[in-house]
Scaffold this active site. Structure first.
Site, PDB file in Angstrom:
ATOM      1  N   LEU A 122       0.848  -1.203   0.000  1.00 38.75           N
ATOM      2  CA  LEU A 122       0.000   0.000   0.000  1.00 38.75           C
ATOM      3  C   LEU A 122       0.875   1.242   0.000  1.00 38.75           C
ATOM      4  CD1 LEU A 122      -2.759  -0.979   2.605  1.00 38.75           C
ATOM      5  CD2 LEU A 122      -2.588  -1.564   0.180  1.00 38.75           C
ATOM      6  N   CYS A 123       0.394   2.287  -0.661  1.00 39.91           N
ATOM      7  CA  CYS A 123       1.200   3.505  -0.749  1.00 39.91           C
ATOM      8  C   CYS A 123       0.975   4.369   0.479  1.00 39.91           C
ATOM      9  CB  CYS A 123       0.889   4.224  -2.048  1.00 39.91           C
ATOM     10  SG  CYS A 123       1.233   3.154  -3.455  1.00 39.91           S
ATOM     11  N   THR A 124       1.348   3.835   1.634  1.00 36.31           N
ATOM     12  CA  THR A 124       1.339   4.556   2.896  1.00 36.31           C
ATOM     13  C   THR A 124       2.400   3.916   3.778  1.00 36.31           C
ATOM     14  OG1 THR A 124       0.171   4.813   4.996  1.00 36.31           O
ATOM     15  CG2 THR A 124      -0.656   3.119   3.541  1.00 36.31           C
TER      16      THR A 124
END
Ligand SMILES: *Cc1c(COP(=O)(O)O)cnc(C)c1O
Length: 405
Positions: free
Chosen positions: A336-338
């Site tokens: 995930l882009c976090t």
């Protein structure tokens, strides 16, 4: 050499041979024979009546194993109730807890045949009484209590935080049991601790609940027949070597039972019942070194296994294939882009490479259903059971088109 002390050899071999479907970025597997053996051991005592907290893992195969063991069910939503009833569990073996019970939900549970309720507010008590009267029933009820210790006194809970679970003794003591003839108020419920790993600490905590609870029952005016001490028996996520010894816990609870003078003691087990019998497997997609730290990027992370991000406790991990390479600490990142998407920083063999598979242990509880699968349109994890030395797919992995509209 085995890959992990937590992963049995036969299961490990089966997982190595497993070829997932095309959508499979990660999957859960549950060791059903080992689970059944454990549940049977838990039932070999006559000190406590056991309930299974369904939120820990509501998978059909797990519920069926629990039902076969004789342990009953604690459900906290309409969805959990439906799932348990679908496995042919009788409604009389179900108890209902939860802070968000509306009148409609209580009436529905009663209609479905549920007869035991943990009441968490004055409104819930009134609604249960009204629904029971309308349906000509008299359900059993336990009042859920949250305790606080006066400022400065030794607080076994380590803090007086406000939760929506139940009410304080002052609040409950305004209630008169006689005012609710359609409800059989027969007990008290208390559960405000989590993942305890020490028998001694647990015993001391339980012991301090007895006096205020016995006193409260007297003030409300009912005979205290049942004391429900909730869950909270821990599993060793951080691999410290600690853990609750079941025999010792039963010896301790026999004393608590006597002190409280109750006919029945109840526990609702979640993780202690199921966590050690579930595993989560995913692939290493990339490996790099950044600022002197080793990083692995995995095919799935908190989209399948959220708990490490919200508790700061990783699940123990091992490499699925055998390796005798020395261990090094790896930061484990999901897709995930976090930056929240991290499953921990844990030791793994330093010859680990792209395409290797990792196995996370203690993932039988608070895994699949406590995750955030929708973010970034990744796949929903598959679930398998391991029984008779083979894997059976309970639900295939699903692409985002399964749920996106
Ligand atoms: C979650 C829950 C449990 C189980 O908790 P564990 O810590 O997994 O044992 C038991 N009782 C209630 C009411 C719960 O909400």
């Amino acid at each position: 050499m085995t890959t992990s002390k937590l992963l049995p050899d036969d299961l490990s071999q089966t997982l190595r041979a497993h070829q997932g479907g095309s959508h499979e970025n990660g999957y859960f597997v549950y060791d059903i024979p080992a689970l059944k053996q454990h549940l049977a051991k838990l039932e070999q005592q006559d000190v406590v009546k056991l309930w299974y907290a369904v939120k820990a893992n509501p998978l059909s195969s797990v519920i069926q194993a629990v039902a076969d063991s004789g342990i009953q069910f604690d459900v906290a939503s309409k969805g959990e109730l439906t799932q348990v009833l679908l496995q042919n569990v009788e409604a009389e073996k179900i108890l209902n807890t939860g802070p968000a019970k509306s009148f409609q939900q209580i009436a529905y549970f009663l209609q479905q045949g549920v007869n035991t309720f943990v009441v968490e507010s004055y409104n819930q008590l009134q609604w249960l009484a009204q629904a029971a009267k309308e349906q000509g029933k008299q359900p059993d009820a336990l009042l859920r209590v949250q305790l606080r210790w006066p400022e400065g006194e030794k607080n076994p809970l380590g803090g007086n935080s406000l939760t929506p679970f139940g009410m304080g003794t002052e609040e409950w003591s305004g209630v008169r049991a006689n005012d609710f003839p359609s409800v059989n108020i027969c007990g008290l419920h208390i559960f405000q601790w989590g993942n305890m790993l020490s028998n001694r600490q647990m015993f001391s905590l339980w012991g301090q609940m007895v006096e205020p609870l016995v006193d409260l029952a007297e003030r409300v005016g009912f005979a205290l027949k049942v004391l429900d001490l909730g869950g909270g028996l821990g599993v060793d996520y951080l691999e410290t070597g600690q853990g609750i010894d079941w025999q010792q816990a039963m010896a301790d609870l026999a004393q608590i039972k006597q002190q409280a003078g109750v006919a029945e003691l109840w526990l609702e087990l979640g993780r202690y019942a199921v966590a050690p019998f579930g595993y989560y497997v995913t692939d290493v997609v990339d490996r790099k070194t950044n600022f002197g730290k080793e990083q692995l990027v995995l095919a799935a992370g908190i989209n399948h296994l959220l708990r490490p991000a919200i508790t700061d406790q990783p699940f123990p991990v091992s490499l699925l294939r055998q390796s005798s390479a020395p261990l090094a600490d790896f930061h484990l990142h999901g897709p995930l882009c976090t930056s929240m998407d991290k499953l921990g920083c844990l030791p793994l063999p330093d010859d680990i490479q792209v395409g290797d598979q990792l196995v996370f242990s203690l993932a039988g509880a608070y895994g699949f259903t406590e995750s955030m699968p929708l973010f970034l349109c990744h796949e929903v994890a598959a679930e398998y059971v391991y029984d008779n030395h083979q894997l059976t797919e309970v639900r295939a992995a699903q692409p985002a088109t399964w749920y996106m509209r």
